[in-house]
Structure formats: structure tokens, C-alpha cells
Design an enzyme around this catalytic site. Structure first.
Site: not given
Ligand code: AP5
Length: 228
Positions: A98, A137, A171
Site C-alpha cells: 500500500r 458489506r 466491520r
């Protein structure tokens, strides 16, 4: 983990893309199709947080803020996981590297085992759609299969298609404020890797705004060619 590195020509694939681009969704499909191992540094970090390790304790606040965990911590976690025996089958890196520092560390790590990157595939998406993807999600608490309220609901509501578990989780960092910070981190620190891998001749790009299965077909063809 056996603590050693594996001299191997096993494939190494990288999925690049902002939060919600579909890296995890596609990595799991490629894992099944090609018998590779999905390595998500996000998952490894969440496991470290849950286990209460020193790395996990340092990472938690940073992840909750949507910023990047330090290169040292992430590289150490990835290095340990890559030494596991199953990784000798080949890996799909989901969310790593990243930063340029991580990409250079990966090159060094792979050189130790005579490996190289077969392809770094950028999943290209519009930022505006990512908040919708992320806010819908959820994952199966049993097997980790990923779902979406609108785009990928289980065939039977409340029951995982894969393992039939009935518990699901969302999450902590999947909220609008943190998503904005994660997108910012992607553009500032991760998107320069597109040029990094282009310069290595390893870059492929996929329009990831379409349907999940169509993107999987396109990715599968790229991976087949890159690993032939
Ligand atoms: P991480 O866990 O890697 O999160 P992320 O990069 O933000 O990516 P996501 O998991 O949110 O998205 P994804 O691209 O996998 O999308 P998904 O397939 O789930 O990282 C979390 C945090 O850990 C970071 O913020 C950072 O703090 C830390 N971290 C991790 N790695 C690090 C590193 N290397 N260095 C430093 N820090 C690090 O899809 C999203 C949803 O959309 C799903 O519901 C899915 O069903 C749906 N969907 C997928 N594809 C489509 C499609 N084509 N159409 C419609 N819906 C779709």
C-alpha cells in the site's frame, strides 16, 4: 509456519484498488479458481487486533481512523505469513503493498526466494460508488464469505451460501467517516504504485465498476496469462 523461506517459482499476484473496489471479493474467487492463497493484510491485522498482540494493539487506533498502519508492522506480518507452507502454492496479495516502501520490501522479500511478481492488477472504480459498496458489506462469521445487502445477498436470507452459518458481522471501520479517510489514504499513498508496477512491466488494469462475475472473468483471463 516453519519460519523458513521457500525457494519457489510459485505465482505472486497483487490486487490494487481503493476500499470497496472488490479486492477481497475477487481474491477469494481467484483463490478457488487457481488454487492460490489469498493474503489480506487487512484480515491479518484484524486477527492481530482480536488476538491482542503487540502489533494488533498498535494497529487498532490507526485502522479505526482509516489511516495506514506503519510499514514496519505490516511488512513483518506479511513476511511471517509468506513463510507459511501453504504459500508455496502461490499467493494473491489483497491490500498489500500500500506504499512504495512496502512495494520495495516485497521485491526484496521475493528476491530471497527467487520469486517475482507475475502481475499487479489495478481494480479501477469511481470513489462515489465505494461508500455504497462498503456500507452494505457484511461477512459470514463462520467462514468469512463476503456479502452485500444489495449486490451480493445470500441465496437464503440469513444463511451463508458456503457454510450455512447464520451469524454475520460488519466491520468497525465500515462507516462513512472512516471510508473517506481510507479513500484519501489510497489516493495519497497507494495509487502511486500504479506507476511503480507499470515501470516494472507488471501492471494490468480492470474496470471494476461492472458486475462481480464479469470482473471475475476478466481477472481470470489476466491471471491465466500471467501465470502461464
Ligand atoms: P483492508 O481490510 O485491506 O480494507 P480496504 O483496502 O479498505 O479494502 P476493503 O476490504 O474495504 O475493500 P475490498 O476492495 O476488499 O472490497 P470487497 O471485496 O470487500 O484494510 C483495512 C485497514 O487495515 C486499512 O484502512 C489500514 O488501516 C489497514 N491496512 C491493511 N493493509 C495495510 C497495509 N498494507 N499497509 C498499511 N495498513 C494496512 O467489496 C466491498 C463490498 O462491495 C462487498 O460487500 C462486496 O460484496 C461488494 N462488491 C464487490 N465487488 C462488487 C461489484 N463489482 N459490484 C457491486 N458490489 C461489489
Amino acid at each position: 509456519m516453519d519460519g523458513t523461506t521457500h525457494p519457489t517459482t510459485a505465482p505472486v499476484l497483487i490486487l490494487l484498488g481503493p476500499p470497496g473496489a472488490g479486492k477481497g471479493t475477487q481474491a477469494r474467487m481467484l483463490e478457488e479458481q487457481f488454487g492460490l492463497v489469498q493474503l489480506s493484510t487487512g484480515d491479518l491485522l484484524r486477527a492481530a487486533v482480536a488476538a491482542g498482540t503487540e502489533a494488533g494493539k498498535s494497529a487498532k487506533a490507526v485502522m479505526d481512523a482509516g489511516e495506514l498502519v506503519s510499514d514496519d508492522i505490516v511488512i513483518a506480518i506479511l513476511r511471517d505469513r509468506l513463510a507459511d507452507d501453504d504459500c508455496a502454492r502461490g499467493v494473491i496479495l489483497d491490500g498489500f503493498p500500500r506504499t512504495t516502501v512496502q512495494a520495495e520490501a516485497l521485491d526484496t522479500l521475493l528476491a530471497e526466494t527467487g520469486q517475482k511478481i507475475n502481475a499487479a492488477i489495478s481494480l479501477d472504480v469511481d470513489d462515489a460508488a465505494m461508500v455504497t459498496r462498503i456500507s452494505g458489506r457484511f461477512t459470514c462469521a463462520g467462514c468469512g464469505e463476503g456479502y452485500h445487502d444489495t449486490f451480493k445477498a445470500p441465496a437464503t436470507a440469513g444463511v451463508c451460501d458456503k457454510c450455512q452459518a447464520t451469524e454475520f458481522k460488519r466491520r468497525a471501520d465500515d462507516n462513512a467517516e472512516t471510508v473517506a479517510a481510507r479513500l484519501e489514504a489510497y489516493h495519497a499513498q497507494t495509487s502511486p504504485l500504479i506507476a511503480f508496477y507499470q515501470a516494472q512491466g507488471a501492471l494490468a488494469r480492470v474496470n471494476a465498476m461492472g458486475a462481480i462475475n464479469d470482473i471475475a472473468t476478466e481477472l481470470g483471463a489476466i491471471v491465466k496469462t500471467a501465470t502461464a
